[in-house]
Design a protein around this motif. Structure first.
Motif, PDB file in Angstrom:
ATOM      1  N   PHE A 184     -60.637  19.911   7.096  1.00  0.00           N
ATOM      2  CA  PHE A 184     -59.700  19.020   7.759  1.00  0.00           C
ATOM      3  C   PHE A 184     -60.313  17.626   7.735  1.00  0.00           C
ATOM      4  O   PHE A 184     -61.519  17.461   7.983  1.00  0.00           O
ATOM      5  N   SER A 185     -59.506  16.618   7.440  1.00  0.00           N
ATOM      6  CA  SER A 185     -60.032  15.255   7.384  1.00  0.00           C
ATOM      7  C   SER A 185     -59.049  14.262   7.976  1.00  0.00           C
ATOM      8  O   SER A 185     -57.834  14.481   7.983  1.00  0.00           O
ATOM      9  N   VAL A 186     -59.624  13.176   8.495  1.00  0.00           N
ATOM     10  CA  VAL A 186     -58.858  11.983   8.849  1.00  0.00           C
ATOM     11  C   VAL A 186     -59.468  10.841   8.058  1.00  0.00           C
ATOM     12  O   VAL A 186     -60.673  10.818   7.815  1.00  0.00           O
ATOM     13  N   ASN A 187     -58.621   9.918   7.644  1.00  0.00           N
ATOM     14  CA  ASN A 187     -59.056   8.892   6.712  1.00  0.00           C
ATOM     15  C   ASN A 187     -58.377   7.572   7.017  1.00  0.00           C
ATOM     16  O   ASN A 187     -57.195   7.541   7.357  1.00  0.00           O
ATOM     17  N   LEU A 188     -59.145   6.501   6.872  1.00  0.00           N
ATOM     18  CA  LEU A 188     -58.613   5.142   6.830  1.00  0.00           C
ATOM     19  C   LEU A 188     -59.018   4.566   5.485  1.00  0.00           C
ATOM     20  O   LEU A 188     -60.197   4.640   5.109  1.00  0.00           O
ATOM     21  N   SER A 189     -58.063   4.028   4.760  1.00  0.00           N
ATOM     22  CA  SER A 189     -58.342   3.419   3.452  1.00  0.00           C
ATOM     23  C   SER A 189     -57.727   2.029   3.410  1.00  0.00           C
ATOM     24  O   SER A 189     -56.619   1.818   3.901  1.00  0.00           O
ATOM     25  N   ARG A 190     -58.453   1.128   2.799  1.00  0.00           N
ATOM     26  CA  ARG A 190     -57.903  -0.199   2.523  1.00  0.00           C
ATOM     27  C   ARG A 190     -57.689  -0.274   1.023  1.00  0.00           C
ATOM     28  O   ARG A 190     -58.603  -0.033   0.244  1.00  0.00           O
ATOM     29  N   GLN A 191     -56.462  -0.568   0.639  1.00  0.00           N
ATOM     30  CA  GLN A 191     -56.114  -0.646  -0.780  1.00  0.00           C
ATOM     31  C   GLN A 191     -55.951  -2.103  -1.179  1.00  0.00           C
ATOM     32  O   GLN A 191     -55.229  -2.854  -0.528  1.00  0.00           O
ATOM     33  N   PHE A 192     -56.640  -2.465  -2.249  1.00  0.00           N
ATOM     34  CA  PHE A 192     -56.554  -3.809  -2.810  1.00  0.00           C
ATOM     35  C   PHE A 192     -55.959  -3.713  -4.206  1.00  0.00           C
ATOM     36  O   PHE A 192     -56.352  -2.841  -4.981  1.00  0.00           O
ATOM     37  N   ILE A 193     -55.061  -4.622  -4.532  1.00  0.00           N
ATOM     38  CA  ILE A 193     -54.562  -4.758  -5.899  1.00  0.00           C
ATOM     39  C   ILE A 193     -54.981  -6.143  -6.373  1.00  0.00           C
ATOM     40  O   ILE A 193     -54.666  -7.152  -5.736  1.00  0.00           O
ATOM     41  N   GLU A 194     -55.721  -6.173  -7.473  1.00  0.00           N
ATOM     42  CA  GLU A 194     -56.182  -7.451  -8.006  1.00  0.00           C
ATOM     43  C   GLU A 194     -54.997  -8.302  -8.442  1.00  0.00           C
ATOM     44  O   GLU A 194     -53.959  -7.780  -8.844  1.00  0.00           O
ATOM     45  N   THR A 195     -55.168  -9.618  -8.393  1.00  0.00           N
ATOM     46  CA  THR A 195     -54.112 -10.523  -8.827  1.00  0.00           C
ATOM     47  C   THR A 195     -53.860 -10.352 -10.327  1.00  0.00           C
ATOM     48  O   THR A 195     -54.737  -9.899 -11.064  1.00  0.00           O
ATOM     49  N   GLY A 196     -52.673 -10.701 -10.752  1.00  0.00           N
ATOM     50  CA  GLY A 196     -52.316 -10.616 -12.162  1.00  0.00           C
ATOM     51  C   GLY A 196     -51.401  -9.443 -12.437  1.00  0.00           C
ATOM     52  O   GLY A 196     -51.278  -8.515 -11.643  1.00  0.00           O
ATOM     53  N   ASP A 197     -50.747  -9.502 -13.610  1.00  0.00           N
ATOM     54  CA  ASP A 197     -49.776  -8.472 -13.978  1.00  0.00           C
ATOM     55  C   ASP A 197     -50.405  -7.095 -14.172  1.00  0.00           C
ATOM     56  O   ASP A 197     -49.760  -6.086 -13.976  1.00  0.00           O
ATOM     57  N   ASP A 198     -51.650  -7.054 -14.590  1.00  0.00           N
ATOM     58  CA  ASP A 198     -52.304  -5.770 -14.834  1.00  0.00           C
ATOM     59  C   ASP A 198     -53.426  -5.531 -13.828  1.00  0.00           C
ATOM     60  O   ASP A 198     -54.444  -4.922 -14.145  1.00  0.00           O
ATOM     61  N   GLY A 199     -53.212  -5.971 -12.582  1.00  0.00           N
ATOM     62  CA  GLY A 199     -54.232  -5.866 -11.544  1.00  0.00           C
ATOM     63  C   GLY A 199     -54.641  -4.435 -11.261  1.00  0.00           C
ATOM     64  O   GLY A 199     -53.807  -3.550 -11.090  1.00  0.00           O
ATOM     65  N   SER A 200     -55.935  -4.213 -11.224  1.00  0.00           N
ATOM     66  CA  SER A 200     -56.464  -2.894 -10.892  1.00  0.00           C
ATOM     67  C   SER A 200     -56.261  -2.626  -9.406  1.00  0.00           C
ATOM     68  O   SER A 200     -56.227  -3.537  -8.590  1.00  0.00           O
ATOM     69  N   ILE A 201     -56.158  -1.342  -9.070  1.00  0.00           N
ATOM     70  CA  ILE A 201     -55.996  -0.909  -7.689  1.00  0.00           C
ATOM     71  C   ILE A 201     -57.317  -0.288  -7.233  1.00  0.00           C
ATOM     72  O   ILE A 201     -57.849   0.604  -7.903  1.00  0.00           O
TER      73      ILE A 201
END
Length: 151
Positions: free
Chosen positions: A71-88
């Motif tokens: 069993f887990s609880v999780n907090l995640s912060r997701q970033f998407i890099e700027t630009g059309d092909d920005g990595s997540i």
């Protein structure tokens, strides 16, 4: 802060929080507060918030991601890099417990921060069934993992 600096920044914030007296286990409430402070630090190289370039995810459930059911609880912060092909990128704090009938009965759930204030998001995250259980239990987690991965 730059995205690539995010894990170091979060780890510095986590290093400053109190541990549960008499143990090496960090309080979930303290981690949630540290993560809320961390979420307020902007990342200069991610897409704008109105393009979902920076968001927080709270989730819980029983999964076998590490080879055995936990069993887990999780907090995640997701970033998407700027630009059309920005990595997540996702920076996550995950607490794990051995599953019990009570935690299994909670099922799973998630909540994203998009289109809500930070205060409302963290209040609502703490009210998710799994997070409510985790914040209220006296069972110590097996571990806390902090990961930073490209999604």
């Amino acid at each position: 802060m730059l995205i690539r600096e995010a894990k170091d920044r979060l780890e510095q914030m986590l290093a400053n929080i109190d541990v549960v007296e008499g143990s090496n286990t960090v309080s979930l409430g303290a981690v949630m507060k540290a993560f809320q402070s961390f979420a307020a630090v902007s990342a200069s190289d991610c897409a704008p918030v109105d393009e979902d370039g920076d968001g927080i995810l709270a989730q819980f459930g029983t999964y076998g991601l590490r080879g055995t059911q936990e069993f887990s609880v999780n907090l995640s912060r997701q970033f998407i890099e700027t630009g059309d092909d920005g990595s997540i990128w996702q920076l996550s704090c995950t607490f794990y417990w051995d599953p019990t009938p009570d935690t299994t009965a909670l099922g799973s759930g998630s909540l994203w921060s998009f289109d809500t204030s930070p205060e409302d998001f963290f209040r609502d995250a703490a009210l998710l069934a799994g997070w409510k259980w985790a914040l209220g239990t006296n069972q110590r987690p097996i571990s806390l993992d902090v990961t930073f991965d490209m999604a």
